[in-house]
Design an enzyme around this catalytic site. Sequence first.
Site, PDB file in Angstrom:
ATOM      1  N   LYS A  21      14.878  -1.077   6.964  1.00 44.38           N
ATOM      2  CA  LYS A  21      13.766  -0.112   6.965  1.00 44.38           C
ATOM      3  C   LYS A  21      12.610  -0.637   7.806  1.00 44.38           C
ATOM      4  O   LYS A  21      12.031   0.086   8.621  1.00 44.38           O
ATOM      5  CB  LYS A  21      13.280   0.130   5.532  1.00 44.38           C
ATOM      6  CG  LYS A  21      12.011   0.984   5.442  1.00 44.38           C
ATOM      7  CD  LYS A  21      11.508   1.105   4.025  1.00 44.38           C
ATOM      8  CE  LYS A  21      10.510   0.044   3.657  1.00 44.38           C
ATOM      9  NZ  LYS A  21       9.143   0.305   4.149  1.00 44.38           N
ATOM     10  N   ASN A  22      12.265  -1.909   7.617  1.00 43.68           N
ATOM     11  CA  ASN A  22      11.108  -2.467   8.301  1.00 43.68           C
ATOM     12  C   ASN A  22      11.354  -2.725   9.780  1.00 43.68           C
ATOM     13  O   ASN A  22      10.407  -2.983  10.526  1.00 43.68           O
ATOM     14  CB  ASN A  22      10.657  -3.760   7.606  1.00 43.68           C
ATOM     15  CG  ASN A  22      10.064  -3.489   6.237  1.00 43.68           C
ATOM     16  OD1 ASN A  22       9.583  -2.392   5.964  1.00 43.68           O
ATOM     17  ND2 ASN A  22      10.115  -4.476   5.361  1.00 43.68           N
ATOM     18  N   ARG A  90       1.924   3.920   5.525  1.00 43.05           N
ATOM     19  CA  ARG A  90       1.141   3.036   6.378  1.00 43.05           C
ATOM     20  C   ARG A  90       1.806   2.815   7.742  1.00 43.05           C
ATOM     21  O   ARG A  90       1.135   2.717   8.768  1.00 43.05           O
ATOM     22  CB  ARG A  90       0.943   1.687   5.681  1.00 43.05           C
ATOM     23  CG  ARG A  90       0.149   0.736   6.529  1.00 43.05           C
ATOM     24  CD  ARG A  90      -0.113  -0.586   5.860  1.00 43.05           C
ATOM     25  NE  ARG A  90      -0.717  -1.487   6.831  1.00 43.05           N
ATOM     26  CZ  ARG A  90      -1.983  -1.425   7.205  1.00 43.05           C
ATOM     27  NH1 ARG A  90      -2.773  -0.517   6.697  1.00 43.05           N
ATOM     28  NH2 ARG A  90      -2.459  -2.265   8.102  1.00 43.05           N
ATOM     29  N   CYS A 114       1.886   2.251   0.172  1.00 42.00           N
ATOM     30  CA  CYS A 114       1.863   1.625  -1.150  1.00 42.00           C
ATOM     31  C   CYS A 114       0.504   1.025  -1.460  1.00 42.00           C
ATOM     32  O   CYS A 114      -0.136   0.432  -0.590  1.00 42.00           O
ATOM     33  CB  CYS A 114       2.917   0.517  -1.237  1.00 42.00           C
ATOM     34  SG  CYS A 114       4.587   1.128  -1.460  1.00 42.00           S
ATOM     35  N   ARG A 119      -4.811  -3.697   3.492  1.00 40.90           N
ATOM     36  CA  ARG A 119      -4.021  -4.067   4.658  1.00 40.90           C
ATOM     37  C   ARG A 119      -4.764  -3.526   5.878  1.00 40.90           C
ATOM     38  O   ARG A 119      -4.433  -2.462   6.412  1.00 40.90           O
ATOM     39  CB  ARG A 119      -2.605  -3.498   4.555  1.00 40.90           C
ATOM     40  CG  ARG A 119      -1.870  -4.020   3.335  1.00 40.90           C
ATOM     41  CD  ARG A 119      -0.385  -3.876   3.456  1.00 40.90           C
ATOM     42  NE  ARG A 119       0.075  -2.556   3.081  1.00 40.90           N
ATOM     43  CZ  ARG A 119       1.340  -2.190   3.036  1.00 40.90           C
ATOM     44  NH1 ARG A 119       2.275  -3.039   3.348  1.00 40.90           N
ATOM     45  NH2 ARG A 119       1.685  -0.972   2.684  1.00 40.90           N
ATOM     46  N   PRO A 120      -5.824  -4.216   6.299  1.00 35.98           N
ATOM     47  CA  PRO A 120      -6.691  -3.669   7.349  1.00 35.98           C
ATOM     48  C   PRO A 120      -5.975  -3.522   8.684  1.00 35.98           C
ATOM     49  O   PRO A 120      -5.019  -4.248   8.977  1.00 35.98           O
ATOM     50  CB  PRO A 120      -7.813  -4.703   7.435  1.00 35.98           C
ATOM     51  CG  PRO A 120      -7.215  -5.968   6.924  1.00 35.98           C
ATOM     52  CD  PRO A 120      -6.231  -5.561   5.878  1.00 35.98           C
ATOM     53  N   ILE A 121      -6.476  -2.564   9.463  1.00 35.41           N
ATOM     54  CA  ILE A 121      -5.886  -2.315  10.779  1.00 35.41           C
ATOM     55  C   ILE A 121      -6.759  -2.928  11.873  1.00 35.41           C
ATOM     56  O   ILE A 121      -6.584  -2.621  13.050  1.00 35.41           O
ATOM     57  CB  ILE A 121      -5.667  -0.798  11.006  1.00 35.41           C
ATOM     58  CG1 ILE A 121      -6.890   0.030  10.604  1.00 35.41           C
ATOM     59  CG2 ILE A 121      -4.480  -0.319  10.201  1.00 35.41           C
ATOM     60  CD1 ILE A 121      -7.778   0.402  11.739  1.00 35.41           C
ATOM     61  N   LEU A 123      -6.796  -5.884  13.178  1.00 33.10           N
ATOM     62  CA  LEU A 123      -6.072  -6.676  14.168  1.00 33.10           C
ATOM     63  C   LEU A 123      -5.365  -5.789  15.192  1.00 33.10           C
ATOM     64  O   LEU A 123      -5.274  -6.150  16.375  1.00 33.10           O
ATOM     65  CB  LEU A 123      -5.065  -7.607  13.484  1.00 33.10           C
ATOM     66  CG  LEU A 123      -5.656  -8.717  12.610  1.00 33.10           C
ATOM     67  CD1 LEU A 123      -4.546  -9.538  11.971  1.00 33.10           C
ATOM     68  CD2 LEU A 123      -6.575  -9.622  13.418  1.00 33.10           C
ATOM     69  N   ASP A 302       7.929  -9.022  -0.132  1.00 29.99           N
ATOM     70  CA  ASP A 302       8.716  -7.863  -0.561  1.00 29.99           C
ATOM     71  C   ASP A 302       9.800  -8.213  -1.581  1.00 29.99           C
ATOM     72  O   ASP A 302      10.458  -7.316  -2.113  1.00 29.99           O
ATOM     73  CB  ASP A 302       9.364  -7.177   0.652  1.00 29.99           C
ATOM     74  CG  ASP A 302       8.412  -6.232   1.359  1.00 29.99           C
ATOM     75  OD1 ASP A 302       7.314  -5.986   0.839  1.00 29.99           O
ATOM     76  OD2 ASP A 302       8.770  -5.720   2.437  1.00 29.99           O
ATOM     77  N   ARG A 394      11.815   5.441  -0.990  1.00 32.86           N
ATOM     78  CA  ARG A 394      11.179   5.100   0.285  1.00 32.86           C
ATOM     79  C   ARG A 394      11.949   4.020   1.030  1.00 32.86           C
ATOM     80  O   ARG A 394      11.873   3.945   2.263  1.00 32.86           O
ATOM     81  CB  ARG A 394       9.738   4.617   0.053  1.00 32.86           C
ATOM     82  CG  ARG A 394       8.745   5.714  -0.297  1.00 32.86           C
ATOM     83  CD  ARG A 394       7.324   5.196  -0.268  1.00 32.86           C
ATOM     84  NE  ARG A 394       7.104   4.446   0.952  1.00 32.86           N
ATOM     85  CZ  ARG A 394       6.564   3.226   1.004  1.00 32.86           C
ATOM     86  NH1 ARG A 394       6.177   2.620  -0.089  1.00 32.86           N
ATOM     87  NH2 ARG A 394       6.411   2.614   2.165  1.00 32.86           N
TER      88      ARG A 394
END
Length: 413
Positions: A21-22, A90, A114, A119-121, A123, A302, A394
């Site tokens: 998935k990732n 996300r 989730c 989980r800032p964006i 970067l 995970d 998911r």
Amino acid sequence: MEIIVNGGNRLEGVVEVNSSKNAILPILAATLLSNGHIEINKVPKIRDVKIISDLINDLGVEVKHEQNKLVYNVSDIKNYPSYELVRQMRASFLVMGPILAKKGKVKISLPGGCAIGTRPIDLHLKGFHALGAKIDLSHGDVTAEASNLIGSHIYLDFPSVGATENIMMAAALAKGSTYIENAALEPEVVDLANFINAMGGKISGAGTNVVKIDGVNELKPVNYTPIPDRIEAGTYMIAAAATGGNVLINNVIPEHMKAITAKLVESGAIVEEESNAIRVARTESIKPIYIKTLPYPGFPTDMQAQFMAYLSCALGSSVITESVFENRFMHLQELLRMGAEIKAEGRTAIIKGVKKLTGANVKATDLRAGAALVVAGLTAEGETIVGNSIHVDRGYENFVEKLNKLGADIIKK
């Protein structure tokens, strides 16, 4: 939606793991960099894949589902991503880099997903800015614009997987060379680089601290098969060990599983590696262990929830430290409802093993928490009802069906 688990059955048999998935989510986003007919093989029918496929379709790209294959016909990107789709996941933010590279401008809402912590964006945006994009944040939207992206040196303050992937995709069509320092080392990053290179890109160093991207003028269509899902494989490994079973997990790259394998062996499980498969069994009591989640090649965040469920019945006290996300112990309260003895102190959980968990009504708070509660239910006495199980859909295709084929007694309602 709910999953009803009647515990106590030993898992035995063979199970096949899907493509990652990732890995698939950024690869599907990267199809936007090309033009023409692109085929992605062995695509699992999971909710996250559907969301990103719907999002890409909403951009004006023709998307076809053919058995376990996705076919994209990419020409022009006609729209910006819709808020209704972006807010659901996300990973939808991963289309920002490709759209910026292809169109010169992108506007996207801040992503959802989730609720496992901040989980800032920042970067991602730092990388786009370094490539020459003008960034504007207003009213919950992010706009990035650049007439031409220019290669640059980018240092990531944290080896973020998403930022590494997004910057890599944007830089694939930039002018000149881009260097991403302190890049994420995850196999999914390597797979994305391999996919872009298969389309004619020039990326080297993926899987190391420094990734070099030499921009090209265009990328061409390709037929590609992503890597196996190491987290799905790990979940079945845990389920086998937790139930004292004996399960062969096919379509695995053992090298990607080293951290999980090491901790299972440390806990008393038997792990046998083959070229593309892993067998897990357990015949003795579960030994207590210490786990600290870290970016790859460390122990994956995970898999933290699944191990907490497993260690709830260890012979002694285990310790888990969550160093990646600050709010990823939400499954802890649900495990307590099943009779587990766990105390959290900040980012550390102390799990005092109990003889047996007891079935209860519990609720999945996120994808991996849902999988962990199913694992707990497999080992528990009586019936466990896992509510809000849509989270599990998911990331796991036919999760209930696969477990039932191994001897579990599970119903999905």
